[in-house]
Design an enzyme around this catalytic site. Sequence first.
Site, short mmCIF file in Angstrom:
data_model
loop_
_atom_site.label_atom_id
_atom_site.label_comp_id
_atom_site.label_asym_id
_atom_site.label_seq_id
_atom_site.Cartn_x
_atom_site.Cartn_y
_atom_site.Cartn_z
N GLU A 174 0.84 -1.20 0.00
CA GLU A 174 0.00 0.00 0.00
C GLU A 174 0.88 1.25 0.00
OE1 GLU A 174 -2.47 -0.63 3.42
OE2 GLU A 174 -3.75 -2.10 2.39
N GLU A 308 -6.36 -7.70 -0.44
CA GLU A 308 -6.83 -7.68 0.95
C GLU A 308 -8.27 -7.17 0.99
OE1 GLU A 308 -4.44 -5.35 3.58
OE2 GLU A 308 -2.54 -6.17 2.85
#
Length: 384
Positions: A174, A308
Amino acid sequence: MFKVTAQPGTRQPISVYPDYSDKKKNDKSGMRHDAFELASKINIGWNLGNSLEVPGDETAWGNPKVTKAFIDSVKKAGFNAVRIPCAWDSYIEDQATCKIKASWLARVKEVVDYCVKDDMYVIINIHWDGGWLENHPVRTSQVQINTKQKALWQQIAVYFRDYDEHLLFAGTNEVHVDGTPTDENFDAQMSFNQTFVHAVRSTGGRNAYRNLLVQSYNTNIDLAVSKLVMPHDNVDRRLITEVHYYDPWDFCGLEKNEAWATMKFLWGTKFAQYGPISDRGQEDYVKAQFQKMKVNFVDKGYPVMLGEFGAITRPSLTGADLEHHLASRAYFFEYIVEQAKDNGIVPFFWDNGSGVFNRSNGSVSDKQALTGLMKGAAAGKYPY
């Protein structure tokens, strides 16, 4: 196409690391399936979170050492793919050469082998890793980060080069900075993606055809649609886009009330009768977000991994509130998985040790959540 070059006008010292590519002749054996063909083989994936991405010690964040018996339990529960977030920076034995400790490569291999021997697909990445890459998508750090990333990925790729298509690599996680991102941040993230692809391909062998995951900025769907340019690759149909999904955050992850939101313990329009649900992020929103990924990536030649997704439990609840919360959470999982698959997106459930398994003995600790996940996996159908 992004190149790793010195930035004009800067005096930033740039480390020079050895070339670890150890180029081998390209080898397509065991690598028959392209990105779409391989994606269609993954029913539903699971994240081995808060283990191998922990800096310096896989047990330091409270989870026990991963065992073959535990991975067997994950397979038995119905998952046929595992995403293994990995740390590398804290396992460098020589900062001058960026050389990774052989013992750590061997440990990651050990866990990968647990999965592969269960006929599961496996993703390894460079995860948070202390933030050296993930938290610095800026021009002043870009050259140094790409130089280090290249050295790490060449070593990782060479070490795992002989694995067949069951093993996939993901370049980053991320990547983001605090605050509103700018074009500088987007460009830096895309340069990281390009460096990753070049580094892996430079090693040859089966890596010349390995399916690779590249991420949007902060793995955000809207920023994928508006900003992500897929990197150049010298082999067709072997790249996969990765995004994550934790919407609405006041249901999925908010742990205390904040100025912008109050925690919501229910999700889904059919659960609004039992209490307040978020004013955003409900079923229609999920459909719209996932359809964006289908139109902008799947339909243009790139399958998508939902690397995710998840939602925390609210252990302070009791009685009917707890009952409705758990049912709502299971419905959320079911809906996310089904809609993801229907739009060509491969779902990987995030589990940091408090998800659906007891990490100590492999037992299922949340059967209701697992049932929701598997119902969604059974109902969803990839459009390819």
